[in-house]
Scaffold this motif. Structure first.
Motif, PDB file in Angstrom:
ATOM      1  N   SER A  26       0.811  -1.221   0.000  1.00  0.00           N
ATOM      2  CA  SER A  26       0.000   0.000   0.000  1.00  0.00           C
ATOM      3  C   SER A  26       0.841   1.265   0.000  1.00  0.00           C
ATOM      4  O   SER A  26       0.348   2.338  -0.364  1.00  0.00           O
ATOM      5  N   ILE A  27       2.121   1.187   0.422  1.00  0.00           N
ATOM      6  CA  ILE A  27       2.967   2.381   0.460  1.00  0.00           C
ATOM      7  C   ILE A  27       4.125   2.308  -0.525  1.00  0.00           C
ATOM      8  O   ILE A  27       4.944   3.220  -0.585  1.00  0.00           O
ATOM      9  N   MET A  28       4.190   1.239  -1.309  1.00  0.00           N
ATOM     10  CA  MET A  28       5.357   1.007  -2.154  1.00  0.00           C
ATOM     11  C   MET A  28       5.287   1.712  -3.502  1.00  0.00           C
ATOM     12  O   MET A  28       6.299   1.828  -4.196  1.00  0.00           O
ATOM     13  N   LEU A  29       4.105   2.183  -3.902  1.00  0.00           N
ATOM     14  CA  LEU A  29       3.931   2.708  -5.256  1.00  0.00           C
ATOM     15  C   LEU A  29       4.923   3.807  -5.620  1.00  0.00           C
ATOM     16  O   LEU A  29       5.590   3.709  -6.662  1.00  0.00           O
ATOM     17  N   PRO A  30       5.079   4.883  -4.832  1.00  0.00           N
ATOM     18  CA  PRO A  30       6.015   5.942  -5.247  1.00  0.00           C
ATOM     19  C   PRO A  30       7.459   5.461  -5.295  1.00  0.00           C
ATOM     20  O   PRO A  30       8.247   5.942  -6.114  1.00  0.00           O
ATOM     21  N   GLY A 148      -9.788   3.834  -7.609  1.00  0.00           N
ATOM     22  CA  GLY A 148      -8.544   4.518  -7.946  1.00  0.00           C
ATOM     23  C   GLY A 148      -7.720   4.821  -6.722  1.00  0.00           C
ATOM     24  O   GLY A 148      -7.959   4.326  -5.627  1.00  0.00           O
ATOM     25  N   LEU A 149      -6.739   5.657  -6.904  1.00  0.00           N
ATOM     26  CA  LEU A 149      -5.845   6.034  -5.822  1.00  0.00           C
ATOM     27  C   LEU A 149      -6.531   6.991  -4.872  1.00  0.00           C
ATOM     28  O   LEU A 149      -7.248   7.885  -5.299  1.00  0.00           O
ATOM     29  N   ALA A 150      -6.299   6.777  -3.612  1.00  0.00           N
ATOM     30  CA  ALA A 150      -6.767   7.743  -2.619  1.00  0.00           C
ATOM     31  C   ALA A 150      -5.958   9.024  -2.765  1.00  0.00           C
ATOM     32  O   ALA A 150      -4.898   9.046  -3.395  1.00  0.00           O
ATOM     33  N   PHE A 151      -6.477  10.097  -2.154  1.00  0.00           N
ATOM     34  CA  PHE A 151      -5.829  11.401  -2.333  1.00  0.00           C
ATOM     35  C   PHE A 151      -4.386  11.366  -1.837  1.00  0.00           C
ATOM     36  O   PHE A 151      -3.473  11.881  -2.491  1.00  0.00           O
ATOM     37  N   LEU A 157       2.449   9.933  -4.967  1.00  0.00           N
ATOM     38  CA  LEU A 157       2.948   9.564  -6.287  1.00  0.00           C
ATOM     39  C   LEU A 157       3.487  10.783  -7.025  1.00  0.00           C
ATOM     40  O   LEU A 157       4.510  10.707  -7.715  1.00  0.00           O
ATOM     41  N   VAL A 158       2.801  11.919  -6.879  1.00  0.00           N
ATOM     42  CA  VAL A 158       3.195  13.130  -7.585  1.00  0.00           C
ATOM     43  C   VAL A 158       4.449  13.754  -6.987  1.00  0.00           C
ATOM     44  O   VAL A 158       5.360  14.183  -7.709  1.00  0.00           O
ATOM     45  N   PHE A 159       4.536  13.793  -5.649  1.00  0.00           N
ATOM     46  CA  PHE A 159       5.613  14.529  -5.005  1.00  0.00           C
ATOM     47  C   PHE A 159       6.764  13.646  -4.506  1.00  0.00           C
ATOM     48  O   PHE A 159       7.910  14.075  -4.506  1.00  0.00           O
ATOM     49  N   VAL A 160       6.463  12.425  -4.076  1.00  0.00           N
ATOM     50  CA  VAL A 160       7.514  11.561  -3.535  1.00  0.00           C
ATOM     51  C   VAL A 160       8.284  10.864  -4.657  1.00  0.00           C
ATOM     52  O   VAL A 160       9.519  10.731  -4.582  1.00  0.00           O
ATOM     53  N   LEU A 316      -1.810 -10.265  -6.625  1.00  0.00           N
ATOM     54  CA  LEU A 316      -1.094 -10.470  -5.370  1.00  0.00           C
ATOM     55  C   LEU A 316      -0.709  -9.156  -4.693  1.00  0.00           C
ATOM     56  O   LEU A 316      -0.821  -9.032  -3.463  1.00  0.00           O
ATOM     57  N   PHE A 317      -0.265  -8.179  -5.485  1.00  0.00           N
ATOM     58  CA  PHE A 317       0.321  -6.972  -4.894  1.00  0.00           C
ATOM     59  C   PHE A 317      -0.348  -5.673  -5.338  1.00  0.00           C
ATOM     60  O   PHE A 317       0.176  -4.593  -5.060  1.00  0.00           O
ATOM     61  N   GLY A 318      -1.476  -5.765  -6.057  1.00  0.00           N
ATOM     62  CA  GLY A 318      -2.150  -4.547  -6.484  1.00  0.00           C
ATOM     63  C   GLY A 318      -1.402  -3.847  -7.603  1.00  0.00           C
ATOM     64  O   GLY A 318      -0.697  -4.480  -8.412  1.00  0.00           O
ATOM     65  N   PHE A 319      -1.532  -2.517  -7.652  1.00  0.00           N
ATOM     66  CA  PHE A 319      -0.901  -1.756  -8.727  1.00  0.00           C
ATOM     67  C   PHE A 319       0.622  -1.849  -8.669  1.00  0.00           C
ATOM     68  O   PHE A 319       1.297  -1.816  -9.701  1.00  0.00           O
ATOM     69  N   VAL A 320       1.162  -1.987  -7.454  1.00  0.00           N
ATOM     70  CA  VAL A 320       2.614  -2.191  -7.323  1.00  0.00           C
ATOM     71  C   VAL A 320       3.025  -3.471  -8.038  1.00  0.00           C
ATOM     72  O   VAL A 320       4.071  -3.530  -8.689  1.00  0.00           O
ATOM     73  N   GLY A 321       2.198  -4.498  -7.931  1.00  0.00           N
ATOM     74  CA  GLY A 321       2.490  -5.749  -8.620  1.00  0.00           C
ATOM     75  C   GLY A 321       2.484  -5.597 -10.123  1.00  0.00           C
ATOM     76  O   GLY A 321       3.273  -6.228 -10.826  1.00  0.00           O
TER      77      GLY A 321
END
Length: 355
Positions: A26-30, A148-151, A157-160, A316-321
């Protein structure tokens, strides 16, 4: 240390890595996005270094150019897309209802005559399947709009992501050298060869597919807009973006565009056929020109394996997957071919054994 024990240790490491990734997905996307950006920009940074710039200067130049391109896209493209995207989201549930009503009218007409020869159970089953399909489509639209993505995730994603990409790009070569020093000395040469094969396969596939997506998105958006399809620009860009998954982009784009064409142009078969023809032409261009030229046969990722990997790791891992699916698919593919090659050279395959 025996080979079997080494294999067991690395298997445990892989399992632990997968569990950690799943727990932190959940926190790996950026961070994953930043790593991907750094990976694909590293060759550009290396070229700037060869021209005499320091690594910091090269990274700064690439970051500034990337920021300018991002701002240019926001200024030129976003205003054009914003109105269409907002209206499309607002009208999507209504479109599903209109398609359902249109289907019901068709069912009372020619298709009803066509299936009149079937027995009552077959007609009822056909109608139930169609209604279920439209209901499922409505749910997909609703989830896509409300999900979709929460705020917070979007803001991260935009800043990190740019910050992560900057620091990883700055230290990329040093990190690669450090990890190389950790390789088991007895197998370092083999591991380097396998990693080099993975890198060549992945970079060739992804860079080629990104170019294919860009060309197809431009073609679909332009052609649908010329035909006069409502939201043709948005649908074309979506189809081009999803074309990263072989065949899925064309299917998604055709589903959306033909659905919109039925609402907008019915009962004009010529215009509806023209919209469908855009995607047949796009697939012909992709299969016969773009993919062979831009991706090439040197990339040994079968389209079915790519689709399976995207769905499996996405589940398995969502969008990160989804982001990690291609590198992991390349890794598994290289290791599988290596394992098969070792097996074909082994006594287990050849049958050489002592009595």
């Amino acid at each position: 240390m025996t080979i079997g024990r080494q294999a067991l240790i690395w298997a445990v490491v892989a399992i632990v890595f997968g569990l950690v990734l799943h727990l932190l997905s959940s926190i790996m996307l950026p961070f994953v996005a930043g790593m991907a950006i750094a990976y694909f920009l590293d060759p550009a940074a290396d070229r700037l270094e060869d021209m005499g710039l320091s690594r910091m200067a090269a990274t700064s130049v690439i970051s500034v150019v990337g920021l300018l391109i991002f701002i240019l896209v926001l200024v030129l493209v976003l205003p054009v897309l914003q109105d269409q995207i907002i209206k499309f989201i607002e009208r999507a549930p209504g479109y599903v209802d209109q398609l359902r009503q249109l289907f019901n009218r068709i069912m009372d007409g020619r298709i009803a005559e066509f299936i009149a020869g079937f027995d009552t159970d077959a007609r009822a089953a056909f109608t139930d399947i169609a209604k279920s399909a439209f209901g499922w489509a409505g749910q997909v639209f609703q989830r896509a709009i409300s999900g979709g993505l929460a705020f917070v995730s979007f803001m991260s994603l935009v800043f990190v992501t740019p910050v992560v990409a900057f620091y990883l790009l700055l230290d990329w070569d040093r990190m690669v050298e450090q990890m190389d020093s950790w390789l088991p000395r007895d197998h370092a040469t083999t591991v380097r060869r396998l990693i080099g094969e993975m890198d060549g396969m992945l970079s060739g596939f992804v860079r080629g597919q990104v170019t294919v997506c860009f060309v197809l998105g431009t073609f679909y958006a332009t052609a649908l807009s010329i035909i006069g399809l409502d939201f043709g620009l948005v649908v074309g860009l979506i189809a081009g973006l999803v074309s990263f998954i072989p065949f899925v982009g064309a299917l998604v784009g055709m589903f959306l565009s033909v659905g919109l064409a039925l609402i907008q142009f019915w009962p004009d078969p010529l215009m509806i056929g023209a919209v469908a023809a855009v995607f047949f032409v796009g697939q012909a261009i992709e299969g016969n020109i773009l993919t062979p030229w831009l991706v090439g046969s040197r990339v040994k990722l079968h389209p079915v394996w790519v689709i399976f990997a995207l769905f499996a790791f996405g589940t398995l891992f969502g969008f990160v997957g989804v982001l990690l699916a291609l590198p992991l698919a390349a890794l598994i593919g290289v290791l599988t071919r290596f394992g098969i090659g070792e097996y074909l050279k082994s006594d287990l395959y050849k049958g050489n054994h002592r009595e």
